[in-house]
Design an enzyme around this catalytic site. Structure first.
Site, mmCIF file in Angstrom:
data_model
loop_
_atom_site.group_PDB
_atom_site.id
_atom_site.type_symbol
_atom_site.label_atom_id
_atom_site.label_comp_id
_atom_site.label_asym_id
_atom_site.label_seq_id
_atom_site.Cartn_x
_atom_site.Cartn_y
_atom_site.Cartn_z
ATOM 1 C CG HIS A 1 3.534 -47.420 -8.206
ATOM 2 N ND1 HIS A 1 3.131 -46.653 -7.134
ATOM 3 C CD2 HIS A 1 2.655 -47.185 -9.199
ATOM 4 C CE1 HIS A 1 2.034 -46.003 -7.466
ATOM 5 N NE2 HIS A 1 1.725 -46.297 -8.718
ATOM 6 C CG ASP B 1 4.759 -48.472 -12.714
ATOM 7 O OD1 ASP B 1 5.364 -48.782 -13.754
ATOM 8 O OD2 ASP B 1 5.197 -48.707 -11.590
ATOM 9 C CE LYS B 2 3.539 -42.506 -19.167
ATOM 10 N NZ LYS B 2 2.156 -42.703 -18.677
ATOM 11 N N GLY C 1 5.051 -58.558 -13.579
ATOM 12 C CA GLY C 1 4.141 -57.600 -12.939
ATOM 13 C C GLY C 1 3.228 -56.959 -13.983
HETATM 14 C C1 LIG Z 1 6.367 -51.827 -16.558
HETATM 15 S S1 LIG Z 1 7.155 -52.990 -15.602
HETATM 16 C C2 LIG Z 1 6.552 -52.610 -13.988
HETATM 17 C C3 LIG Z 1 7.444 -51.747 -13.161
HETATM 18 C C4 LIG Z 1 7.023 -51.747 -11.724
HETATM 19 N N1 LIG Z 1 7.327 -50.472 -11.132
HETATM 20 C C5 LIG Z 1 7.676 -52.861 -10.918
HETATM 21 O O1 LIG Z 1 7.751 -52.712 -9.700
HETATM 22 O O2 LIG Z 1 8.085 -53.882 -11.499
HETATM 23 C C6 LIG Z 1 6.260 -54.465 -15.932
HETATM 24 C C7 LIG Z 1 6.899 -55.748 -15.525
HETATM 25 O O3 LIG Z 1 7.803 -56.197 -16.537
HETATM 26 C C8 LIG Z 1 8.841 -56.934 -15.949
HETATM 27 N N2 LIG Z 1 10.126 -56.272 -16.288
HETATM 28 C C9 LIG Z 1 10.292 -55.057 -16.868
HETATM 29 N N3 LIG Z 1 11.607 -54.823 -17.088
HETATM 30 C C10 LIG Z 1 12.275 -55.894 -16.630
HETATM 31 C C11 LIG Z 1 13.656 -56.258 -16.563
HETATM 32 N N4 LIG Z 1 14.607 -55.454 -17.027
HETATM 33 N N5 LIG Z 1 13.978 -57.458 -16.018
HETATM 34 C C12 LIG Z 1 13.014 -58.297 -15.559
HETATM 35 N N6 LIG Z 1 11.701 -58.011 -15.587
HETATM 36 C C13 LIG Z 1 11.330 -56.837 -16.109
HETATM 37 C C14 LIG Z 1 8.594 -56.950 -14.463
HETATM 38 O O4 LIG Z 1 7.931 -58.141 -14.117
HETATM 39 C C15 LIG Z 1 7.723 -55.744 -14.265
HETATM 40 O O5 LIG Z 1 6.936 -55.851 -13.112
#
Ligand SMILES: C[S@@+](CC[C@H](N)C(=O)[O-])C[C@H]1O[C@@H](n2cnc3c(N)ncnc32)[C@H](O)[C@@H]1O
Length: 306
Positions: A205, A201-202, A197
């Site tokens: 969402h 967005d901290k 993604g």
């Molecule tokens: C900052 S995060 C976005 C958070 C957002 N609220 C969401 O719904 O995913 C950016 C992206 O990194 C990936 N990501 C972050 N942490 C993760 C985890 N622990 N496992 C798998 N993917 C992760 C996901 O694809 C996520 O959408």
């Protein structure tokens, strides 16, 4: 999520807000004024940043020279990885950065996302394995940011990186990565598309990507963080970290090693302390009671609390 350890910002000199023009709210005026100030000072900021980088470069070179003069080996942390890894192998995976969330971010977060993308590009160039990366829904402010502020980066020429306005995501052989699912990603399979993604967005969402994937019928997986390390903070990582971890995983097909080498030391130290404390508590609980049965009762009480 924002990059956990962002570069220390160069602070602007405080500048009083001029009187609010008639017919405008104070917050509207503040926004416009801030933008104007930014435009006026950005060249000066860029100059300070360049000078700082130059100074750091010179200090590093001088340190390396000291080692060479003494005939000693230059320590690993002073040696820089070449900008481009000539012996890279294709990991066989495709990474799709789904940037369809422009409207859910503020201007600062869009800038932060653009920085994360440039870092991901740099990792994809330097790691031992690369992936084919596609940035989808590349439009609106993110596109403007690349075409204006980051125009010197020439993103349209990046190798193994494709930018497209098209929002279409694949659904076959595809996994949407999200921290919000219960399903764990045990391994990365060549030939599979992994969607990340593209949002900062901290975690405002929550479930955003999870719900999107469900609507599209794409399975969701989370990185196996909890199986290998104990993060005290949130398990939501930045896009850059997720991409970097996936590339590093291919070094030895080892998640633990990837987590330990990519994630910030600060997070891992906290994890190590937590693991030590847990091991101590476990060994105390297992050792035969040295004193009275009262002490033994107290221990078993603690145990049940954990
Ligand atoms: C900052 S995060 C976005 C958070 C957002 N609220 C969401 O719904 O995913 C950016 C992206 O990194 C990936 N990501 C972050 N942490 C993760 C985890 N622990 N496992 C798998 N993917 C992760 C996901 O694809 C996520 O959408």
């Amino acid at each position: 999520m924002n990059d956990p350890k962002p570069e220390k910002p160069i602070t602007m000199h405080p500048h009083p807000l001029p009187p609010v023009p008639e017919g405008m709210s104070k917050s509207q005026w503040k926004k416009i004024w801030k933008k104007k100030r930014f435009e006026e000072t950005k060249d000066e900021f860029a100059k300070v940043r360049r000078e700082k980088r130059q100074k750091a470069k010179e200090t590093r070179r001088a340190k390396i020279q000291e080692y060479l003069d003494r005939g000693e080996e230059v320590p690993e942390d002073l040696r820089r990885k070449p900008r481009k890894n000539q012996d890279q192998k294709d990991s066989g995976i495709n990474i799709i950065l789904d940037c369809a969330f422009d409207d859910l971010m503020n201007d600062k977060e869009v800038v932060s996302l653009s920085t994360q993308i440039t870092r991901a590009y740099s990792h994809n160039k330097r790691e031992n394995h690369f992936a084919k990366v596609k940035v989808t829904s590349f439009n609106k402010r993110l596109r403007t940011r690349f075409e204006e502020g980051l125009k010197d980066a020439h993103h349209e020429e990046w190798k193994n990186f494709e930018f497209t306005e098209d929002p279409t995501l694949p659904t076959e052989n595809t996994v949407y990565l999200t921290a919000d699912t219960d399903e764990t990603l045990e391994r990365l399979e060549p030939g599979t598309n992994y969607i990340v993604g593209g949002i900062v967005d901290k975690n405002r969402h929550k479930l955003l990507c999870y719900n999107k994937a469900r609507e599209l019928g794409i399975p969701t997986k989370k990185l196996p963080l909890a199986e290998f390390i104990k993060l005290t903070g949130r398990e939501v990582l930045t896009c850059t970290h997720v991409i970097h971890l996936m590339l590093r995983y291919f070094d030895n097909l080892d998640w633990k090693e990837a987590f330990e080498t990519v994630l910030p030391q600060r997070k891992l130290e906290e994890a190590e302390e937590a693991a030590k404390a847990a091991a101590e508590a476990a060994s105390k609980a297992q050792s035969p009671p040295a004193e009275s049965s009262e002490a033994s009762n107290a221990t078993s009480g603690e145990e049940s609390q954990n």
